[in-house]
Design an enzyme around this catalytic site. Sequence first.
Site, PDB file in Angstrom:
ATOM      1  N   GLU A  28       0.823  -1.214   0.000  1.00  0.00           N
ATOM      2  CA  GLU A  28       0.000   0.000   0.000  1.00  0.00           C
ATOM      3  C   GLU A  28       0.858   1.266   0.000  1.00  0.00           C
ATOM      4  OE1 GLU A  28      -2.821  -0.634   3.262  1.00  0.00           O
ATOM      5  OE2 GLU A  28      -4.081  -1.770   1.864  1.00  0.00           O
ATOM      6  N   ASP A  53      -8.537  -9.277   3.724  1.00  0.00           N
ATOM      7  CA  ASP A  53      -8.317  -8.146   4.616  1.00  0.00           C
ATOM      8  C   ASP A  53      -9.414  -8.032   5.663  1.00  0.00           C
ATOM      9  OD1 ASP A  53      -7.304  -5.906   5.761  1.00  0.00           O
ATOM     10  OD2 ASP A  53      -7.903  -4.523   4.170  1.00  0.00           O
ATOM     11  N   GLU A 108     -12.992  -2.636  11.733  1.00  0.00           N
ATOM     12  CA  GLU A 108     -12.902  -1.872  10.487  1.00  0.00           C
ATOM     13  C   GLU A 108     -13.991  -2.239   9.488  1.00  0.00           C
ATOM     14  OE1 GLU A 108      -9.113  -2.189   8.524  1.00  0.00           O
ATOM     15  OE2 GLU A 108      -9.844  -1.224   6.703  1.00  0.00           O
TER      16      GLU A 108
HETATM   17  O1  GCW Z   1      -7.212  -3.180   6.274  1.00  0.00           O
HETATM   18  C1  GCW Z   1      -6.338  -2.342   5.627  1.00  0.00           C
HETATM   19  C2  GCW Z   1      -6.688  -1.019   6.204  1.00  0.00           C
HETATM   20  C3  GCW Z   1      -5.539  -0.050   6.272  1.00  0.00           C
HETATM   21  C4  GCW Z   1      -4.378  -0.748   6.930  1.00  0.00           C
HETATM   22  C5  GCW Z   1      -3.992  -1.956   6.095  1.00  0.00           C
HETATM   23  C6  GCW Z   1      -2.880  -2.743   6.735  1.00  0.00           C
HETATM   24  C7  GCW Z   1      -2.742   0.175   8.398  1.00  0.00           C
HETATM   25  O2  GCW Z   1      -7.755  -0.487   5.487  1.00  0.00           O
HETATM   26  O3  GCW Z   1      -5.977   1.046   7.023  1.00  0.00           O
HETATM   27  O4  GCW Z   1      -3.281   0.120   7.112  1.00  0.00           O
HETATM   28  O5  GCW Z   1      -5.082  -2.820   5.982  1.00  0.00           O
HETATM   29  O6  GCW Z   1      -3.203  -3.693   7.441  1.00  0.00           O
HETATM   30  O7  GCW Z   1      -1.730  -2.423   6.548  1.00  0.00           O
END
Ligand code: GCW
Length: 682
Positions: free
Chosen positions: A315, A389, A417
């Site tokens: 990311e 995720d 989340e």
């Molecule tokens: O779930 C996603 C989240 C991000 C997060 C990323 C990760 C910290 O939306 O906010 O960043 O995973 O786990 O690195």
Amino acid sequence: MTRSWRSIVCRVAGVSALLAIGLTSGVHLRAETGSELWLRYPPLTDAIQRTAYRRSVTAIVVQGRSPTSEAIAAELGRGSRGLLAADIPRVDRPRSDGAVIAGTPSTSPLIAALGWTDALARLGDEGYLLRSTKVGGRAATVIASSGETGALYGAFHFLRLMQMGQPLARLDLAERPRLERRLLNHWDNLDGSIERGYAGRSLWWPERDEGRLRDYARANASIGINGAVINSVNANPRSLSAPLLEQSADIARVLRPYGIRVYLAANFAAPKMLGSLPTDDPLEAAVAAWWRAKADEIYRLIPDFGGFVVKANSEGQPGPQDYGRTHADGANVLADALAPHGGIVMWRAFVYDANVDPDRVKRAYKEFVPLDGRFRDNVFAQVKNGPLDFQPREPFHPLFGAMPKTPLMAELQITQEYLGQANPLVYLAPMWKEFFDADTYARGPGSPVARVIDGTLEGKRRSGIAGVANTGRDVNWTGQDFGQANWYAFGRLAWDPGLSAGAIADEWIRMTWGRDPGLVATIRSIMLDSREIFVRYTMPLGLHHLIGGDHYAPMPENRDPRRADWSATYYHRADALAVGYDRTRQGSGALEQYRPPLREVWNDPATTPDDLLLWFHRLPWDYRMKSGRTLWDELVLAYNRGADEAKGLEARWSSLQGKVDEERYQAVRARLHRQAGAPDLH
Ligand code: GCW
């Protein structure tokens, strides 16, 4: 048809599409604000029991004088004062029956004289014995460990027995944690905001209330958490600068007596950004020297520093691949810097480079499996429970059981989340149990994830687990009061993944809400049903990631212009004919990353459990389900049933009015009302 499916999803989304607001009309300083978590210690109302307990708790004997010993004595004093409504004196040795003696053979001559040293050594510095015995001819309860942290854990266990209403006579308990590193990961930014935090701002950045920090430490110690990563994995390089390290040292000073080590998230580009080096290439001698010097600096300030977690080449974060190096090269340069001090690296496997494979869920496995055996001994790969995720339901990540030479630190998400954030009531222990209990078949049948993580399956020495925390400055710590249960359950499962979701709920309810059997039964059933209800109205039949950019409300039409794999459409692939992601051999082949028999079972929609059907298959809307219904009808049924059951939660909670304190009752009710999709209460 697709259109009307969208409208169903969106109508149900209305259940939760409203934004969070503060629900309490004002902060009350005492009474039941939730601020005391499960450590409320209200006076026991049962007079017979109180009398019996008072006979077993007449004095507290903690002979040590270290900060941890003081914490043990303070907690035993506080707990017994509250529960027994009596001041129990701290004395230097038992003078009558009923002393509670806590400590280690080296801090307590009384404990040393018991001759338990060998038994204690077998339980390690965090394990403990909790026994009814005689000391100097007098009946006593002894809480003993070879380490002070173990004695503290034992003291909390003893208090929990009283909070739960368990008998205190004839105790003979031995405990030790099954996992070595039990960490919270805080995604806290240095400016005080929290990534995916829904309970207020950071407890420590940019400044902190030491009393609150101590309460945070007490709560964690009570459930056996022994480490905290105090900054976000999307790490600001400044976290490793001298002034910020001073602050981390200050936080570590407060947490240390409670057995909690501080860890930091490190930004891989720190040598360039902080140290003005021309490169971050892990194979450059100057870069290695920079990390060594940084580690030395950290350990001068924080002698028990735990180590680094790193999000690299994920990311947009920098990483070794920027220099054509591997994740192992990157992890090893940090590991070598920390090794002389005993620190570890947790290298995250949350990577999903679109060039690796078109199917996002396959990418981490493809990058990491070839690196097994190439990491230093003090490196963990930190792997999320599922391959995508933190969805409300995922199959386990195929890396579990596929890296026999690398310790895997499981990463769970306590903060909700993708599970409605701080609004709905969702008890996560059943979801985590599903993960722990899933059979990887790595060494044949009977190879559950829990045994991969605890190291027993593959004979690994190191073990650990991390939970992305849901805490913040809200007076009740977690926003939704039931978020506390998830924090609690995470700690208890990190201690022993074999505990059941129901047993943990029972503990938490009794300590947090009350011990009336009817009350306990009602809250327990709400909690145990809650996750499945949430799954039904947000991702039935494994149809995943149908959310908008803030990961809150369902938004199946979402197309994220930045990345296809952040879009809902990438996952559901719905058109007029079919819906779902084909991950069979004819499709992306993701299920080939699982071992037999899973890859065969999941390759056929007829043998795939309904829960994961559309995770692995793309099926026509009129596909005939096991129930005899069409896929479309089954989806509609699940969405509607979930929405109805969410309304039912509010009704079930209403039966508790008058049985729990009004303030927390109303706070929970307001959130359940919102979850049910009803207009806001005023
Ligand atoms: O779930 C996603 C989240 C991000 C997060 C990323 C990760 C910290 O939306 O906010 O960043 O995973 O786990 O690195």
